[in-house]
Motif scaffolding. Structure first.
Motif: not given
Lengths: 170, 784
Positions: B32-35, B117-118, B121, B281-283
């Motif tokens: 997740d650090d890779i962009e 986030y988008q 949503d 995510d964790r769930t």
């Protein structure tokens, strides 16, 4: 919304939606990726940062709530090439394996030693009990924090000695 | 000329870890650090139901939301023939559901958007209509007449039964049972739990439209095997697929399988032409990815009147979830469970196993264990303790009486294993002495007289790790060898690349030390790289404690190849005959003239600057190691517990763990591994549970419900060791990462059962929570 805060001693700012979490702001906007996300329920502590020196899970804080605050992340622990005692402790005592929980653990440890420079094993275990590690079984994390306490104690003693020896010192 | 040799980091030295520097600075490079430039984010819509028919999926609203680039449905995947994928157990698994959902959390659709986030949503704006069907949540329900048929997508599947599998000898076992003086039975359920590495699973798929190259960053314990599976699933040519496993935040088996998210992200990147990141995510991690255990086991142990074991009979029903996606060697449907005779010389045994589909997440993985060995070890160690109690024998003495003896190795077990080496009585004695067993037994007696509830538990486990041999062990036909490529540069520094992938085990240090030992190059001068399929040699990956037994052996072998070439170069430089040279601590010297020597660094330089005529330049090589046998680490763990009669709370007073993993390369790292496994074993024994309500809702879908041990409740561990080198491993090493999770759950639970034996309690299934212990004490008439 505009967010302005101090991170690791530097003034930083950004424009974010009000709902953006501090951890996402640090990771995405500031690209400080040493702060990790391990759960969604504020259970694991991988996202721990220090706000005004106090450990806080940055997934429980909105970025906008941190406006005006001073934040320390793992990237702010070392002074240039000089590692902090807690970083040295984790390396020397094999206090990390996969490294994912390590930033949070080190920040909690740092805060603990500021309050309590010579903690007992129980005090250390209680302090880090909001942070989960899946690799180490905590044995060496406890040792790492004790190691850091010893280094800080030694550094304080040296400073005291120097101060005593300096001309005009007491 | 005398030359100083520096070999810091040889085998047996607890040097500090080379990889620590980046992690303690917050500069690890996790997925997740890779962009990547232009990178999009994917969110997956999952089923809220355990079993339901999909009547419609409406993506219109979601498609129009801000930042949304695409919404992917099962129908779209089906158009590209990617709605289903093969599993590692020769079954099929839905990538995105088209017909039905078969477990809560199953992948239904995905949104790709500019930001995370988008994407989330828009995911919430997808409308799906479901017709809910009855859920099947256990093998018992799965086999009932009239149970809902879960896999109606499979033409010949008429019920929920997946496989029947057997090992051992039914007839001789039956005959032995007929002669037994006593048969002790234990029925126990090893419940579903989850490896829950602190970093969840994810990927970034980056398909370059111009070159056709697909670079997939992935939290994978087995990047090479994944590349091959991807080539087969997607039809992309394998040379155009590059899988990169960056730093991994813990795996414990959870990061072995291929997950639908990887396939969807890759397809999306291919269609859109931009990189797509998916991080669960964790769930999502807890409800949909590789779970562990979920074995319902019944064991019968036949003994004679002197307490000698005669035969073992075991049946297990395995709950495999909605798709049979276990990550395990092809031949073995229930993993390596048939190691279930454990450390005991049991003349005959018969094991039967049946697997069932249920409406639960698929993908049984070995949570810090070598393919279901922990279930086997748990059953036999619990059964042995129960038998000792029933026979009125001491737990330790009963084990001692029945151990395979040191002179019996190599030992042929009743279910077909050939144990390479062991000294079980020795490990037991070291553990008992370290614990002060005899004194403690007296103390237990005294405490019980005072009304205290206290007990000692023992487990003497045998592991079987380090798969292959490749002829016997394969995954989807890929032989379970592993590899190491070593290049020594002109200045005497080196890079080692392997087919494995560390997830925190310290490979960058341990494997550098093997090069130090074999070639004399200091560990600090050896860079270790894993996880990039474009650069590393092919290997099957890191799980089942196989890195040191297999890739570690490959490293030793390739270093020896280079040493052989080094001898020729040294002979040339020293103007001596090869056979007149002796190797010692990083240098060759002329026999009888120790001052006439060339160091490995001088030899490396010469390999590029001054080689004999006809010799190939350079000092590099590769070795693919196919082990002749598995390795069999073992040990004895002993646990002391106290129970609060009023609350049922179990307090662990002491844990002594004596491990024999053969030769220890870096003892500090080995001990760290053992600490971690003992803590995870504690969690499994007392806390960790993935369970389901009757509708198939997953209970245990976050870290508030799925309890992991923190520093506060985790016991303090006392370690001990014996060393019985593996006779077939080039370094005598056996692998250790999983021993503590294999051995410790039974030791913890045996301690509880020892404490409760005076009350007639013979079993409590894990996790042994306070309420279960409290209820058992109440049922036995204890009211305090």
């Amino acid at each position: 919304m505009k967010v302005t805060l101090t991170v690791n001693g530097s003034d930083r700012s950004g424009d974010v939606e009000p709902r953006v979490l501090l951890v996402d702001f640090l990771r995405t906007n500031l690209r400080l990726t040493g702060t990790h996300v391990g759960c969604d329920t504020s259970s694991c502590g991988a996202c721990t940062v220090l706000i005004e020196g106090e450990p806080v899970k940055s997934c429980t804080v909105l970025a906008v709530q941190a406006t005006g605050r001073s934040i320390t992340t793992v990237e702010g622990l070392a002074q240039g090439a000089n590692l902090s005692p807690i970083q040295i402790g984790f390396h020397e005592e094999h206090g990390l394996q996969c490294g994912f929980c390590t930033p949070g653990m080190m920040l909690v440890g740092t805060s603990l030693l500021e309050r309590n420079p010579n903690p007992t094993e129980d005090e250390i275990r209680w302090a880090i009990s909001g942070n989960i590690c899946r690799c180490t079984g905590y044995m060496n994390i406890v040792k790492a924090i004790k190691h850091a306490a010893m280094l800080r104690e030694a550094a304080t003693a040296t400073t005291r000695e120097k101060a005593g020896a300096a001309p005009g010192g007491q | 000329m005398a030359t100083e040799v520096h070999m810091h980091g040889r085998i047996g030295e607890s040097i500090k870890r080379k990889e620590d520097g980046r992690f303690i600075r917050g500069k690890g490079n996790y997925l997740d650090d890779i962009e990547l430039p232009g990178m999009l984010h994917m969110a997956i819509l999952r089923s809220p139901h355990a079993h339901a028919r999909i009547s419609s999926v409406d993506t219109a609203a979601a498609s129009g939301m801000p930042g949304v680039i695409a919404v992917v449905t099962g129908e779209l995947m089906a158009q590209h023939k990617l709605a289903w994928m093969p599993t590692l157990s020769y079954d099929t698994q839905a990538v995105l559901a088209t017909d039905k959902v078969r477990f809560q959390g199953q992948e239904v659709a995905a949104v790709i958007a500019e930001s995370k986030y988008q994407a989330e949503d828009a995911r919430d704006a997808i409308m799906v209509d479901y017709d809910v069907l009855p859920a099947v949540i256990s093998p018992q329900q799965a086999k009932e007449a009239g149970a809902a048929l879960i896999r109606d997508d499979k033409e010949n599947q008429k019920d929920n039964h997946i496989y029947h599998w057997e090992a051992g000898d039914q007839e001789t076992t039956k005959a032995a049972f007929a002669k037994a003086d006593k048969v002790v039975r234990l029925h126990t359920f090893y419940p579903r739990c989850h490896p829950a590495p602190l970093e969840t699973c994810g990927c970034i798929a980056d398909v370059n439209g111009a070159t056709g190259k697909a670079t997939i960053y992935m939290t994978s314990q087995a990047p090479h095997a994944i590349r091959t599976v991807f080539a087969l699933v997607t039809g992309l040519p394998e040379q155009n697929i590059r899988v990169i496993s960056p730093d991994i935040g813990g795996g414990f088996g959870n990061k072995v399988p291929v997950y639908p998210g990887y396939v969807v992200a890759t397809a999306a990147s291919l269609l859109i032409g931009r990189p797509v990141k998916w991080v669960e995510d964790r769930t999502e991690n807890l409800i949909s990815t590789g779970f562990a255990r979920d074995f319902h086991m019944t064991g019968d142990l036949a003994v004679d009147k002197d307490g000698k074991m005669l035969a073992l009979r075991v049946h297990l029903d395995s709950d495999n979830g909605a798709f049979f996606a276990d990550a395990q060697p092809t031949k073995f449907k229930a993993g390596l469970f048939h190691i279930v005779t454990g450390s005991y010389d049991i003349p005959t045994a018969h094991v039967t196993a049946d697997g069932y589909y249920t409406n639960k997440a698929p993908g049984g993985v070995a949570y810090r264990c070598s393919f279901r060995v922990t279930e086997a070890s748990y059953l036999i160690e619990r059964l042995v303790t129960n038998a000792a109690i029933e026979l009125g024998m001491d737990q330790a003495e009963f084990r001692m009486k029945n151990f395979i003896q040191p002179e019996q190795f190599p030992y042929h077990s009743a279910t077909g294993w050939v144990y390479d080496s062991g000294d079980y009585p020795k490990a037991m004695n070291v553990a008992l002495e370290q614990l002060g067993y005899d004194e403690l037994r007296k103390d237990v007696k005294a405490r019980r007289k005072k009304g205290e509830v206290t007990g000692i538990g023992i487990a003497s486990f045998t592991e079987v790790v380090g798969a292959g041999h490749g002829a016997e062990f394969d995954i989807l036909g890929l032989r379970m060898f592993d590899s190491a490529e070593l290049r020594v540069h002109p200045t005497g520094k080196a890079i080692l690349r392997m087919g494995t992938k560390s997830q925190g085990q310290g490979h960058e240090t341990t494997f550098a030390q093997i090069v130090t030992e074999e070639l004399g190059i200091p560990a600090a001068d050896v860079a270790v790289e894993e996880g990039d399929t474009d650069t590393a040699p092919y290997g099957l990956g890191t799980y089942a404690s196989r890195s040191t037994p297999v890739a570690g052996a490959a490293t030793a072998m390739v270093a020896r190849k280079l040493r052989d070439k080094g001898r020729k170069i040294a002979a040339h430089l020293l103007e001596a005959a090869e056979e007149d040279l002796e190797w010692e601590s990083g240098r060759f010297y002329v026999k009888g003239s120790p001052d006439k020597a060339k160091t490995i660094q001088e030899i490396a330089f010469a390999a590029y600057t001054n080689i004999p005529d006809g010799m190939e330049a350079g000092l590099e090589g590769v070795h693919y190691y196919d082990p002749p046998n598995m390795t069999y680490p073992f040990g004895t763990y002993a646990v002391v517990i106290d129970i609060d009669k009023g609350t049922g709370q179990v307090k662990v007073r002491r844990v002594v763990a004596v491990d024999d993993c053969g030769v220890r390369i870096n003892p500090m790292i080995v001990e760290g591994q053992i600490h971690g496994g003992l803590a995870e074993g504690y969690g499994i024994a007392f806390m960790e549970l993935i369970t389901f309500d009757p509708e198939g809702n997953c209970i245990g879908s976050n870290f508030i419900d799925y309890l992991l041990p923190t520093a506060w409740e985790t016991p303090r561990f006392e370690l001990g060791e014996t060393v019985t080198p593996s006779p077939h491993h080039p370094l005598g090493a056996k692998g250790v990462g999983e021993s503590p999770t294999v051995g410790s759950p039974a030791a913890y639970v045996n301690a509880v059962m020892d404490a409760l034996a005076p009350y007639g309690v013979t079993n409590i299934d894990m996790p042994v929570t306070s309420d279960k212990v409290w209820a058992a004490l109440r049922a036995a008439g204890v009211n305090e």
